[in-house]
Design a protein around this motif. Structure first.
Motif, short mmCIF file in Angstrom:
data_model
loop_
_atom_site.label_atom_id
_atom_site.label_comp_id
_atom_site.label_asym_id
_atom_site.label_seq_id
_atom_site.Cartn_x
_atom_site.Cartn_y
_atom_site.Cartn_z
N ILE A 146 10.41 -19.01 23.43
CA ILE A 146 11.86 -19.24 23.39
C ILE A 146 12.15 -20.68 23.82
N GLY A 147 12.73 -21.46 22.94
CA GLY A 147 13.04 -22.86 23.22
C GLY A 147 12.04 -23.77 22.54
N GLY A 148 12.57 -24.67 21.72
CA GLY A 148 11.67 -25.54 20.94
C GLY A 148 11.72 -26.99 21.38
N THR A 331 13.02 -22.95 27.77
CA THR A 331 14.38 -23.31 27.36
C THR A 331 14.91 -24.58 28.01
N GLY A 332 14.06 -25.27 28.76
CA GLY A 332 14.42 -26.60 29.22
C GLY A 332 15.56 -26.67 30.21
N ALA A 540 7.26 -22.37 30.78
CA ALA A 540 6.75 -23.69 30.45
C ALA A 540 7.89 -24.69 30.47
N GLY A 541 7.63 -25.83 31.07
CA GLY A 541 8.55 -26.97 31.00
C GLY A 541 9.68 -26.92 32.00
N ALA A 542 10.74 -27.64 31.64
CA ALA A 542 11.82 -27.92 32.59
C ALA A 542 12.73 -26.73 32.86
#
Ligand SMILES: Cc1cc2nc3c(=O)[nH]c(=O)nc-3n(C[C@H](O)[C@H](O)[C@H](O)COP(=O)(O)OP(=O)(O)OC[C@H]3O[C@@H](n4cnc5c(N)ncnc54)[C@H](O)[C@@H]3O)c2cc1C
Ligand code: SF4
Ligand code: SF4
Lengths: 664, 355, 194
Positions: A146-148, A331-332, A540-542
């Motif tokens: 989910i989230g690119g 999803t950052g 994953a990520g922010a």
């Protein structure tokens, strides 16, 4: 009579520091049904486990109670040791003598007494434990990402390259996330688009990746290996199979002045648009809120011009259902906007912008073609003030945490500015320079030493406009704490990184925890940084906390590794058998269940099913509840609710609980 | 209606006499006479809390006690200095029961009964409360006049809650009778059609968590009142900056510097008057005008009006009754009645200092 | 322990035997100076900082030290008297430290210890005259105040140009108003001003 063994761990001095472990082992040896009781310095160590195993074999133990740390820590370890010695692992229980006793009390006899009580109640439970077998459930080997943004892209590619199918869901019309908006990236100053777009294209072309852009997760049900996802593919207004991406429609749209989201409001876009030239997929979207056809019922210019007739005004949202084995949430984040800051003008000054807006100004593909022109009148900014920690580390009005990325991007901004406007003046107000990372501090030093960016240590108190310039009132705490006033054409606020909007709703849909600032919570801050508390859902990520690109990518690869390891395991997944069971009795009762199905409405996991009990001739005798053990998470809500006491939780039966309480 | 007491404080009986005169005139015209509380004392101002914390609490506490004894439910405190001290005192007393009991004993009076403390903005808001909106009238406004959302320049995004409350004197509102009479329309007979800079200063806004202004950095409450009185408040930068406050006598250089910056910004933004609600601010910007002009090295003829003076003018009250003649910087607005002759140009202001 | 040592924990650890400046401030105002992380926003927004000898953030830093000399320097500073109590610093402080409250405390300490800065004579005299007027009448009597202030500072002629004008405009009262309940006012002063 049971033959129960008791093993008291000192946990170094963690337990023995306040609890007299020898006395615990001694007194517990006298509990009826206990045949063996010892203490040892580290039960979890190899020799410790050997003590347990040998005791089980030599004393033919039929139950084990270990007094040590939390089951979260070592339940697996000890149950495995028991299983190795031939004891059903579910006949082994742990009493938490550390978190529940030694750590929270002073050294005293009472503390030791409490430890003994904790053991005693578990002895009563273990006496009533049943040997259980783990539940085996089949596993769908398909991942949902989910989230690119860069994190979602990296995770998708890694999982896909390991040979597993991936569904990537992105809510915007294109993948890319914030990285697509950046001009150049620290610490190497390579062009963000240039390193990102090849990956975006790879995603689009990968045979194992199905990409749904302009789409959002509607719901997720089920559990690890067996999720069911519903994805809402919002109406793009375009038949994607016909669209060639020629972009003619976007040039003809009469609605032209909509603030461009991609350009952070600094540029404009038409009603039918592709957010940026390198967008993936390169297929436009009709913004229904601004489209004339949708607002007034006439226009349709885009439909007339489209050479392939791909425009579909009447297209509707589509719901896609998919079976999923594991989920990666990527999803950052977002940044605070300038209107958040009262003392900096509540967004009243067009020339006070955020760092993200500066990225667009500095970007060659941005609204000013990479020239640092101020938004109010388009004049080249001759002097720029950068304000770090805007809204970060501000417990009173902003966020108490450090946003971590802004020190670095502020140095980058000041540097880019100096590279573009050689005679211009760049000032940075900062509180600390946080530049931990490979080549990071060197990067900041370069900004100061080679590009002569003026770093001033102090927070800015107020920004106001005077004679077409902005007056920035700050202080220099390294210069005798002197007040400083700087006139600037442009002020760039390094505004705090915050959770993306919609994060809270998404977390609730996914049943994962999130922190006070709506960032998703990892299962363990040190040892499980990519897992969530829900099995099979990774981060994953922010979206977990503000992060830069290298960190986001590393975490994405980590999450992908976890997913691949899960999928690589075997065909089936093993789960603890702590599930609810509706009793079955001999005919003519069949079950004490009366079929009220209160439990069905209460179960948060939709695990209650209906079972029809039929006689030999096929006549329906009664309908009773049945628990789907694949879905049941063992929360016990139904047990508490059942009026006829027909449901019990395996391993935590009512009888066991009462026995524990009575032993107190 | 609740009983509203009135605590003038020392300044309104002395150097800020015209503040009281205008306030009482407005109260009378609005039919809301004020009852001065009995035998009040000074709030202690800045000097008291520089001397002793307890003194700074005890003096305002006695004022509160006088209001309680007088049976008041509300207490209007027009001087923002006094208002500030009373609010802070009440805050500290409610936060610290031991202190409250000690002070209560010291002044021999009850401090437990709650009294609502009103500043002049809050009080005027009850007088100039907008009438019920006529739905037809709202629908009448041409939606086509609003620029499309994306085109709105950032500057116009100021949170002007006052917009909805604009007096409707220019929109040809005719069908009265369908809804409640609009007190604004009834009272504001001579719209104050000038650009004004509304100045809040320190005492109406800080400490923020005690006074809870509508905004710590860009309040709008006074702007809304002036808008209802027919004025056009300017968007300016020094609404809450400090004027130098208590240094009025002891440190004129500071006053000249700080008040000078405020006046200068108001002038730049095209204001024709500064509106204040504090005797100290008024003294600093009006009485100290010579020093300010010297410091800024230019002539600044911008008049400084107390809020009730400006609103009083808009209510058609005589300038003399509002004490306008007591100012150092002359105020020479002459306002025309609403719907009057087409020629409504305000007379040019004279900027001469008294000889 | 001798020498200068930062005392970030003091305020939270009242068991410390010596009364450090930060501890004293904590006891009297409830403000914990260890919260100050020296961002300088107070100094940046303070209307008086350009006239101050020790700007607010620097003052906070000095008081974070467990050092009597540093404390004395703070108490002898001009700044404690220049602070207008305007509250700008507190309103914008990201750590919500009540600097005006701390300044109030420093003022009373400075007076109590006789460490008043000589340049602050005007300001202190004004304050004293103001308090005298209150003590006498329970009210601010402006003529008395100005007269008292002039007498204290010997600035008899400064501002005199304004006085006749004020009389002319009816802004000064020749005779003071008085609070009738003199007893209470006296009691307040007796019990609070030491
Ligand atoms: C001004 C600025 C400058 C920066 N400069 C640098 C730099 O020079 N170097 C560097 O290393 N880092 C830099 N960064 C940090 C960098 O932007 C981040 O590290 C990176 O973007 C994080 O990637 P991500 O994929 O985790 O999140 P994002 O980039 O935020 O991507 C998240 C994606 O998820 C999508 N999404 C959100 N919610 C949903 C939902 N509910 N359903 C479906 N999709 C959803 C979003 O649309 C977006 O596409 C900078 C950041 C800022 C603000
Ligand atoms: S990274 Fe730097 S600028 Fe950003 S919040 Fe942390 S210290 Fe402040
Ligand atoms: S309260 Fe004092 S220290 Fe704080 S900003 Fe105002 S004058 Fe400066």
């Amino acid at each position: 009579m049971s033959r129960i063994g008791i093993f008291i761990c000192h946990c170094g001095e963690n337990i023995s520091g306040t609890v007299d472990c020898g006395r615990v082992a001694g007194e517990c040896g006298n509990i009826p049904g206990v045949t063996h009781s010892v203490d040892y310095k580290y039960m979890c160590s190899d020799p410790g486990q050997t003590i347990i195993k040998e005791a089980i074999r030599e004393n033919r133990l039929d139950g084990v109670v270990i007094g040590s740390c939390s089951p979260r820590m070592h339940e697996k370890t000890f149950r495995k040791a028991c299983a190795d010695a031939g004891l059903n692992p579910f006949l082994c229980e742990m009493a938490n003598l550390r978190e529940h006793c030694s750590w929270v009390h002073e050294k005293s006899d009472a503390t030791t007494d409490k430890a003994i009580s904790l053991i005693r109640i578990l002895v009563e439970k273990v006496k009533r434990n049943q040997p259980l077998q783990p539940i085996r459930v089949p596993m769908t080997k398909r991942a949902l990402v989910i989230g690119g943004g860069i994190a979602g892209i990296q995770a998708s590619l890694d999982i896909a390259n390991a040979g597993h199918p991936v569904i990537l869901v992105e809510r915007e019309p294109s993948i890319g996330g914030h990285m697509a908006q950046l001009s150049e990236t620290f610490p190497t100053l390579d062009c963000s688009q240039c390193i990102l777009t090849p990956r975006m294209v790879e995603v689009a072309q990968h045979p194992n990746i199905t990409l749904y852009t302009y789409s959002e997760l509607e719901s997720l049900e089920g559990f690890v290996g067996n999720f069911k996802a519903r994805i809402r593919k919002k109406a793009r207004g375009i038949d994607e199979s016909l669209c060639t991406g020629c972009g003619l429609c976007t040039t003809k749209c009469p609605t032209k002045k909509i603030p461009s989201e991609f350009n952070t409001g600094l540029g404009q876009r038409p009603g039918i648009f592709v957010p940026f030239p390198q967008a993936v997929p390169n297929i436009p979207v009709i913004d229904q809120e601004n489209c004339r056809y949708h607002l007034k019922g006439k226009c349709g210019l885009c439909a007339k011009i489209c050479p392939t007739g791909a425009i579909r005004f009447d297209q509707e949202d589509e719901i896609i259902e998919a079976e999923i084995g594991a989920v990666v949430v990527a999803t950052g984040f977002d940044v605070l906007k300038t209107d958040f800051f009262p003392e900096y003008g509540y967004g009243r000054y067009p020339d006070v912008i955020t760092g993200l807006q500066f990225e667009r100004l500095a970007s060659a593909s941005g609204p000013t073609m990479g020239e640092i022109r101020r938004p109010s009148d388009g004049k080249i900014a001759e002097s720029v003030v950068f304000v770090a920690c805007a809204g970060s580390r501000d417990a009173a009005k902003g966020k108490p945490y450090c946003s971590k990325i802004c020190c670095m991007y502020t140095a980058k901004h000041a540097m880019l500015y100096k590279h573009k406007v050689h005679h211009g003046q760049a000032h940075v107000f900062y509180m600390d320079i946080r530049a931990g990372g490979k080549m990071y501090d060197e990067f900041v030093r370069r900004a100061i030493e080679e590009d002569h960016v003026n770093y001033l240590r102090g927070r800015v108190s107020k920004i106001y406009e005077e004679d077409g310039q902005l007056v920035v009132k700050g202080a220099d705490t390294l210069l005798d704490h002197r007040p400083v006033e700087i006139k600037a054409d442009l002020v760039v606020l390094a505004t705090a990184g915050v959770a993306n909007n919609g994060a809270e709703e998404l977390a609730q849909k996914l049943h994962v925890s999130y922190d006070a600032y709506n960032f998703f919570a990892e299962a363990h801050p040190k040892l499980m940084p990519v897992e969530t508390n829900t099995a099979g859902i990774f981060l994953a990520g922010a979206c977990q906390s503000p992060k830069d690109i290298p960190e986001s990518v590393s975490q994405a690869s980590g999450a992908a590794g976890k997913v691949s390891a899960l999928f690589g395991q075997r065909k089936e997944l093993e789960r603890d058998p702590m599930v609810a069971v509706v009793n079955r009795t001999a005919p003519p009762l069949f079950s004490t269940c009366m079929g009220c199905f209160l439990c069905e409405s209460a179960c948060p996991y939709h695990a209650i099913e209906k079972e029809e009990i039929r006689g030999r001739n096929g006549d329906l005798i009664k309908t009773v509840a049945k628990v789907n053990e694949g879905l049941c998470q063992g929360c016990g809500t139904c047990v508490a609710l059942c009026k006829s006491k027909s449901i019990d939780l395996m391993g935590y039966s009512n009888q066991q609980m009462y026995a524990e309480i009575k032993a107190l | 209606m609740s009983r509203t007491g009135y605590y003038p404080g020392c300044s309104l009986k002395g150097t800020a006499r015209e503040y009281e005169e205008s306030l009482l005139a407005v109260a009378e015209k609005a039919g809301r006479p004020l009852a001065e509380i009995a035998d009040w004392n000074c709030c202690g101002a800045t000097a008291a809390h520089g001397t002793s914390h307890e003194l700074a609490i005890a003096l305002p506490a006695r004022v509160l006690a006088q209001a309680i004894t007088g049976g008041m439910e509300e207490l209007l405190v027009p001087c923002s200095g006094c208002y500030n001290r009373l609010m802070v005192t009440r805050h500290e007393l409610s936060r610290d029961p031991a202190l409250r009991d000690k002070i209560s004993k010291m002044i021999g009076a009850d401090l437990k009964t709650p009294v609502r403390i009103l500043n002049v903005l809050e009080w005027l808001e009850t007088i100039l409360a907008p009438g019920t909106e006529d739905p037809d009238h709202v629908a009448d406004q041409d939606p086509g006049q609003d620029p499309p959302r994306g085109d709105i320049p950032v500057r116009d995004d100021v949170p002007t809650q006052g917009d909805a409350l604009k007096p409707d004197h220019d929109s040809g509102h005719s069908d009265a009778g369908d809804h409640d009479p609009d007190p604004v329309r009834e009272l504001i007979t001579h719209p104050f059609n000038h650009k004004v800079a509304c100045y809040y200063g320190c005492f109406l806004t800080r400490p923020v968590d005690v006074l809870k202004p509508d905004s710590a950095e860009y309040p709008m409450a006074m702007d809304q009142l002036m808008e209802r009185a027919g004025a056009t408040p300017v968007d300016w930068e020094f609404k809450v900056e400090c004027c130098g406050a208590a240094f009025a006598v002891s440190r004129t250089t500071t006053i000249a510097r700080l008040s000078g910056l405020i006046l200068e910004n108001a002038v730049r933004r095209g204001a024709e008057a500064i509106i204040v609600a504090c005797p100290l601010c008024h003294a600093n910007m009006d009485l100290r005008r010579d020093a300010i002009q010297k410091e800024r090295n230019r002539e600044i003829d911008l008049p400084v009006l107390y809020l009730p003076q400006a609103i009083g003018l808009a209510m058609g009250i005589e300038p003399r009754q509002l004490g306008l003649h007591r100012h150092r910087v002359p105020v020479t607005f002459s306002l025309n009645p609403r719907n009057g002759a087409p020629d409504q140009k305000p007379e040019p202001r004279t900027a001469k200092q008294p000889a | 322990m001798k020498g200068v040592s930062p005392i970030s924990f003091m305020a939270e650890h009242p068991t410390h035997s010596v009364e450090t400046p930060a501890q004293k401030i904590f006891d009297h105002t409830g403000e914990s100076l260890s919260r100050c992380y020296q961002c300088g926003k107070c100094t940046a927004g303070c209307p008086m900082s350009e006239e101050m000898d020790i700007t607010p953030s620097r003052m906070m830093r000095m008081l974070q030290y467990d050092d009597p000399a540093m404390e004395e320097e703070a108490l002898r500073s001009y700044s404690v008297w220049l602070c207008l109590t305007c509250g700008t610093c507190l309103a914008r402080c990201p750590q919500e430290i009540d600097i005006p409250g701390v300044m109030d405390f420093l003022r009373t300490e400075s007076l109590r210890k006789g460490m008043m800065n000589p340049s602050a004579k005007n300001i202190v005299s004004f304050q004293k005259s103001f308090i005298d007027s209150l003590r006498l009448t329970g009210m601010l009597y402006e003529v008395g105040l100005v007269a008292g202030y002039k007498a204290r500072t010997w600035k008899l002629f400064q501002d005199m140009s304004l006085v006749p004008w004020l009389f002319l405009k009816g802004k000064l009262n020749l005779l003071p108003h008085r609070v009738k309940d003199r007893k209470t006012v006296k009691k307040i002063f007796r019990e609070t001003v030491k």
